[in-house]
Design a protein around this motif. Structure first.
Motif, PDB file in Angstrom:
ATOM      1  N   GLY A 164       0.789  -1.229   0.000  1.00 55.50           N
ATOM      2  CA  GLY A 164       0.000   0.000   0.000  1.00 55.50           C
ATOM      3  C   GLY A 164       0.817   1.272   0.000  1.00 55.50           C
ATOM      4  O   GLY A 164       0.274   2.359  -0.045  1.00 55.50           O
ATOM      5  N   SER A 165       2.122   1.140   0.033  1.00 53.56           N
ATOM      6  CA  SER A 165       2.970   2.318   0.165  1.00 53.56           C
ATOM      7  C   SER A 165       3.250   2.966  -1.182  1.00 53.56           C
ATOM      8  O   SER A 165       3.394   2.304  -2.197  1.00 53.56           O
ATOM      9  N   LYS A 166       3.348   4.272  -1.161  1.00 55.86           N
ATOM     10  CA  LYS A 166       3.683   5.026  -2.366  1.00 55.86           C
ATOM     11  C   LYS A 166       5.037   5.719  -2.204  1.00 55.86           C
ATOM     12  O   LYS A 166       5.277   6.747  -2.802  1.00 55.86           O
ATOM     13  N   MET A 167       5.912   5.121  -1.375  1.00 60.62           N
ATOM     14  CA  MET A 167       7.218   5.742  -1.150  1.00 60.62           C
ATOM     15  C   MET A 167       8.126   5.555  -2.359  1.00 60.62           C
ATOM     16  O   MET A 167       7.955   4.629  -3.145  1.00 60.62           O
ATOM     17  N   ASP A 168       9.092   6.437  -2.487  1.00 57.35           N
ATOM     18  CA  ASP A 168      10.083   6.378  -3.558  1.00 57.35           C
ATOM     19  C   ASP A 168      11.141   5.361  -3.148  1.00 57.35           C
ATOM     20  O   ASP A 168      12.037   5.675  -2.369  1.00 57.35           O
ATOM     21  N   MET A 169      11.039   4.146  -3.654  1.00 58.24           N
ATOM     22  CA  MET A 169      11.942   3.076  -3.247  1.00 58.24           C
ATOM     23  C   MET A 169      13.333   3.218  -3.845  1.00 58.24           C
ATOM     24  O   MET A 169      14.258   2.538  -3.430  1.00 58.24           O
ATOM     25  N   SER A 170      13.508   4.109  -4.814  1.00 57.67           N
ATOM     26  CA  SER A 170      14.841   4.325  -5.364  1.00 57.67           C
ATOM     27  C   SER A 170      15.687   5.208  -4.444  1.00 57.67           C
ATOM     28  O   SER A 170      16.895   5.285  -4.603  1.00 57.67           O
ATOM     29  N   LEU A 172      16.964   5.688  -0.717  1.00 61.40           N
ATOM     30  CA  LEU A 172      17.123   5.017   0.570  1.00 61.40           C
ATOM     31  C   LEU A 172      16.637   5.879   1.729  1.00 61.40           C
ATOM     32  O   LEU A 172      15.978   5.380   2.637  1.00 61.40           O
ATOM     33  N   GLU A 173      16.927   7.168   1.703  1.00 58.83           N
ATOM     34  CA  GLU A 173      16.482   8.052   2.782  1.00 58.83           C
ATOM     35  C   GLU A 173      14.958   8.089   2.875  1.00 58.83           C
ATOM     36  O   GLU A 173      14.391   8.107   3.956  1.00 58.83           O
ATOM     37  N   SER A 174      14.289   8.116   1.720  1.00 55.76           N
ATOM     38  CA  SER A 174      12.829   8.129   1.694  1.00 55.76           C
ATOM     39  C   SER A 174      12.273   6.833   2.279  1.00 55.76           C
ATOM     40  O   SER A 174      11.323   6.852   3.054  1.00 55.76           O
ATOM     41  N   VAL A 175      12.867   5.715   1.915  1.00 57.82           N
ATOM     42  CA  VAL A 175      12.413   4.416   2.427  1.00 57.82           C
ATOM     43  C   VAL A 175      12.575   4.368   3.941  1.00 57.82           C
ATOM     44  O   VAL A 175      11.655   3.992   4.671  1.00 57.82           O
ATOM     45  N   MET A 176      13.756   4.765   4.420  1.00 62.50           N
ATOM     46  CA  MET A 176      14.001   4.739   5.862  1.00 62.50           C
ATOM     47  C   MET A 176      13.059   5.677   6.603  1.00 62.50           C
ATOM     48  O   MET A 176      12.534   5.334   7.664  1.00 62.50           O
ATOM     49  N   SER A 177      12.811   6.846   6.044  1.00 63.81           N
ATOM     50  CA  SER A 177      11.899   7.801   6.664  1.00 63.81           C
ATOM     51  C   SER A 177      10.486   7.240   6.744  1.00 63.81           C
ATOM     52  O   SER A 177       9.820   7.354   7.776  1.00 63.81           O
ATOM     53  N   ASN A 178      10.022   6.620   5.654  1.00 56.96           N
ATOM     54  CA  ASN A 178       8.683   6.032   5.645  1.00 56.96           C
ATOM     55  C   ASN A 178       8.547   4.890   6.633  1.00 56.96           C
ATOM     56  O   ASN A 178       7.467   4.658   7.174  1.00 56.96           O
ATOM     57  N   LEU A 179       9.624   4.151   6.870  1.00 55.59           N
ATOM     58  CA  LEU A 179       9.597   3.044   7.817  1.00 55.59           C
ATOM     59  C   LEU A 179       9.850   3.503   9.249  1.00 55.59           C
ATOM     60  O   LEU A 179       9.754   2.722  10.182  1.00 55.59           O
ATOM     61  N   GLY A 180      10.214   4.786   9.411  1.00 53.25           N
ATOM     62  CA  GLY A 180      10.501   5.306  10.743  1.00 53.25           C
ATOM     63  C   GLY A 180      11.830   4.801  11.293  1.00 53.25           C
ATOM     64  O   GLY A 180      11.990   4.654  12.501  1.00 53.25           O
ATOM     65  N   ILE A 181      12.796   4.537  10.400  1.00 52.51           N
ATOM     66  CA  ILE A 181      14.099   4.018  10.815  1.00 52.51           C
ATOM     67  C   ILE A 181      15.135   5.134  10.684  1.00 52.51           C
ATOM     68  O   ILE A 181      15.330   5.681   9.604  1.00 52.51           O
ATOM     69  N   THR A 182      15.772   5.447  11.791  1.00 50.90           N
ATOM     70  CA  THR A 182      16.824   6.463  11.796  1.00 50.90           C
ATOM     71  C   THR A 182      18.176   5.775  11.656  1.00 50.90           C
ATOM     72  O   THR A 182      18.285   4.551  11.783  1.00 50.90           O
ATOM     73  N   GLU A 183      19.216   6.570  11.409  1.00 46.02           N
ATOM     74  CA  GLU A 183      20.573   6.023  11.267  1.00 46.02           C
ATOM     75  C   GLU A 183      20.981   5.208  12.493  1.00 46.02           C
ATOM     76  O   GLU A 183      21.676   4.211  12.374  1.00 46.02           O
ATOM     77  N   GLU A 184      20.542   5.624  13.666  1.00 46.29           N
ATOM     78  CA  GLU A 184      20.896   4.922  14.900  1.00 46.29           C
ATOM     79  C   GLU A 184      20.283   3.527  14.949  1.00 46.29           C
ATOM     80  O   GLU A 184      20.784   2.649  15.649  1.00 46.29           O
ATOM     81  N   LYS A 185      19.183   3.304  14.243  1.00 47.40           N
ATOM     82  CA  LYS A 185      18.504   2.012  14.265  1.00 47.40           C
ATOM     83  C   LYS A 185      18.962   1.063  13.158  1.00 47.40           C
ATOM     84  O   LYS A 185      18.490  -0.058  13.080  1.00 47.40           O
ATOM     85  N   VAL A 186      19.902   1.506  12.314  1.00 46.18           N
ATOM     86  CA  VAL A 186      20.420   0.639  11.258  1.00 46.18           C
ATOM     87  C   VAL A 186      21.333  -0.397  11.896  1.00 46.18           C
ATOM     88  O   VAL A 186      22.285  -0.055  12.596  1.00 46.18           O
ATOM     89  N   MET A 187      21.028  -1.665  11.660  1.00 49.69           N
ATOM     90  CA  MET A 187      21.876  -2.745  12.179  1.00 49.69           C
ATOM     91  C   MET A 187      23.118  -2.817  11.300  1.00 49.69           C
ATOM     92  O   MET A 187      23.014  -2.770  10.079  1.00 49.69           O
TER      93      MET A 187
END
Length: 192
Positions: A164-170, A172-187
């Protein structure tokens, strides 16, 4: 008639109050569940940074490949229906304010070289992701800058969110923002 209604009302009130008994013993506490991550309606994604990726050359098929098992980089459960995106680190870029930022390219990604064209591609299951470098020339002469010590980010997006998402998957910043993932949460995983 009024007396009859009053007596009947009093009997009904007494009957309903008299049906209540003493309170029973308290029940057992339920088991504690796992703490959830902040996310949209319980849907969460995962971003995994894998550093030190080295590709092995397959002379028979004239391609490079490497395999990354999800269990080696995360305990996040991946389902067959989940979307998997892969981004290759292209280096640092200079910004107008004098700082730098990471440049990421979504795979598949083509590179046009003097010898010919190479393409980073990938295939995945719910267990692993395999990265490939394919090309239209003898890849045994490929510069190690494309094959050794590479940096990738793998994004796992639950199917419920990806559909259902209309995020710009090309981006990476947009994808992470839409998922609510910050740099600190990147494994992060370093294979070196």
């Amino acid at each position: 008639m009024n007396k009859l209604n009053t007596i009947l009302g009093a009997i009904i009130v007494l009957f309903t109050v008299a049906c209540e008994g003493p309170q029973g013993p308290p029940g057992f506490d339920g088991r504690d569940g796992l703490d959830g991550l902040d996310g949209l309606d319980g849907i969460q994604g995962q971003v995994i940074e894998v550093e030190g990726v080295n590709f092995g050359y397959d002379a028979v098929n004239n391609l490079y490949s490497t395999l990354i098992n999800f269990s080696d980089v995360t305990n996040f459960e991946v389902f067959e229906s989940d979307a998997v995106l892969v981004y290759r680190h292209d280096g640092l870029i200079d910004l107008n304010d004098g700082t730098t930022a990471d440049a990421w390219s979504q795979i598949p990604q083509n590179y046009f070289l003097n010898e010919g064209i190479i393409q980073y591609v990938f295939a995945h299951t719910f267990v692993d992701v395999e990265l490939f470098i394919d090309g239209n020339f003898d890849l045994s002469v490929l510069d190690p800058g494309f094959t050794d010590n590479q940096l990738f980010r793998i994004v796992i997006i639950p199917s419920e969110y990806a559909e259902g998402s209309k995020m710009d998957m090309s981006n990476l910043e947009s994808v992470m923002s839409n998922l609510g993932i910050t740099e600190e949460k990147v494994m992060k995983l370093n294979l070196n």
